[in-house]
Design a protein around this motif. Structure first.
Motif, short mmCIF file in Angstrom:
data_model
loop_
_atom_site.label_atom_id
_atom_site.label_comp_id
_atom_site.label_asym_id
_atom_site.label_seq_id
_atom_site.Cartn_x
_atom_site.Cartn_y
_atom_site.Cartn_z
N PRO A 106 0.81 -1.23 0.00
CA PRO A 106 0.00 0.00 0.00
C PRO A 106 0.84 1.27 0.00
O PRO A 106 0.44 2.28 -0.60
CB PRO A 106 -0.82 -0.11 1.29
N GLU A 107 2.01 1.23 0.65
CA GLU A 107 2.88 2.40 0.66
C GLU A 107 3.45 2.67 -0.72
O GLU A 107 3.59 3.82 -1.14
CB GLU A 107 4.01 2.21 1.68
N ARG A 110 0.76 4.31 -2.75
CA ARG A 110 0.62 5.72 -2.39
C ARG A 110 1.76 6.55 -3.01
O ARG A 110 1.54 7.66 -3.49
CB ARG A 110 0.63 5.88 -0.87
N ASN A 115 -2.31 8.57 -3.77
CA ASN A 115 -3.49 8.49 -2.91
C ASN A 115 -3.50 7.17 -2.17
O ASN A 115 -2.83 6.19 -2.58
CB ASN A 115 -4.78 8.63 -3.73
N ASP A 116 -4.24 7.10 -1.07
CA ASP A 116 -4.39 5.85 -0.34
C ASP A 116 -5.27 4.89 -1.14
O ASP A 116 -6.22 5.30 -1.80
CB ASP A 116 -5.03 6.11 1.03
N HIS A 117 -4.96 3.61 -1.05
CA HIS A 117 -5.74 2.60 -1.75
C HIS A 117 -7.07 2.40 -1.03
O HIS A 117 -7.12 2.31 0.20
CB HIS A 117 -4.96 1.29 -1.81
#
Length: 342
Positions: A106-107, A110, A115-117
């Motif tokens: 996830p990082e 981003r 953007n955040d998943h």
């Protein structure tokens, strides 16, 4: 009985390419076409070149009855795709053509996409869709993340060499030429005819291209250590095709032999005789990859050139290849058409 297929995002280039390929696929039938912005229209209105086909009209995603669907292709832009896929039935098989599930961290998502998943819980479920290297996992997957077209080209060129240890991992340069359809169907100033025609230009220079996230993830996992390639894409005034010229440190003959051995049994990957470079002309409209290796005048250096069609093998053809495996069909079914020439 043919498998029932839905295409979400059918009004874009990759959606149209999926329809073109599935139209003659003996094991698939298009049961639903969704495109929220074009809902209510026929495919003949959106893409007149498909008017000879008996296709369902476009509807919104909410109007599709997914209980009657065996597999859905999602051909939406990144950020949009994850939101849509998150809301689909949990048992539905999905091949996503966007970037949303390619990166496992996830990082990393981003970092590259800003953007955040929105569906982090599904990132671990998704199988990376480079068929030749992940086919065993793809067969049993529910969600497959299609690769980026640039990322696919670079990986076909480099994965066997990294795995075999025949090149210097700190001396890899990818110079890539990409056709304009890779930017999508949306209106953009830099893809207008007057802006693009009669020239070409580099973009995302200096390690800014998002497909570097895929290279970092895949090459580092393969090598068991961080691998960072230099990669510069260039936008070509052509409709289809990607050509990657790879500048490598290693013995050219060993590189060629490694590629021949790695792809000897692959139906869609052709390694040309030593010293013969490939052309995008020879893979246009097909699911084939051509790879050529040539020696350099500088000892211990080699040039490898890899070509594919960004809309077919780089996206929609690859997606169908993955879907074939997921549905228990022959991997090559519906994909052995000859390239278009000239």
């Amino acid at each position: 009985m043919a498998k029932k297929i839905a295409i979400i995002g059918a009004s874009g280039y990759t959606g149209a390419e999926l329809i073109r390929l599935i139209a003659t696929h003996p094991g698939m039938e298009i049961a639903a076409l969704a495109a929220n912005s074009s809902a209510g229209q026929s495919m003949a209105q959106v893409f007149p070149f498909l008017r000879h086909l008996d296709l369902p009209d476009l509807v919104t995603v909410d109007e599709v009855d997914f209980s009657a669907i065996d597999l859905a292709f999602c051909a939406l832009p990144h950020k949009t795709s994850q939101q849509v896929i998150k809301a689909l039935p949990k048992e539905l098989k999905i091949v996503d053509l966007s970037a949303d599930f390619r990166l496992q961290d996830p990082e990393a998502y981003r970092t590259w996409y800003g953007n955040d998943h929105a569906a982090v819980e599904m990132q671990g479920e998704a199988v990376y869709g480079l068929t030749e290297f992940y086919r065993d996992r793809i067969r049993t997957a529910r969600l497959v993340a299609g690769t980026g077209c640039n990322a696919a080209t670079g990986q076909f060129a480099l994965r066997p060499l990294i795995a075999a240890g025949v090149i210097d991992l700190d001396e890899i340069i990818l110079d890539m030429k990409c056709a304009v359809s890779g930017t999508g169907r949306g209106l953009r100033q830099d893809t207008l005819f007057a802006e693009l025609s009669e020239g070409y230009h580099a973009y995302a220079v200096g390690g800014k291209h998002r497909h570097l996230g895929e290279f970092d993830q895949e090459f580092s996992a393969l090598a068991g250590r961080p691998v960072r390639v230099q990669f510069t894409p260039h936008l070509l005034p052509a409709n289809r095709g990607i050509l990657s010229t790879c500048y490598l440190k290693g013995d050219a003959q060993a590189i060629h032999s490694t590629m021949e051995k790695a792809y000897a049994d692959e139906p869609f990957v052709c390694v040309l005789p030593f010293g013969e470079p490939p052309s995008t002309h020879h893979v246009r409209g097909s699911n084939f990859v051509h790879i050529g290796v040539t020696g350099e005048r500088i000892d211990g250096r080699a040039i490898l050139v890899c070509v594919l069609d960004n809309l077919t093998k780089g996206s929609s053809g690859q997606a169908i290849q993955n879907a074939n495996l997921m549905l228990g069909l022959d991997e090559t079914e519906g994909l052995m058409m000859a390239p278009l020439f000239p």
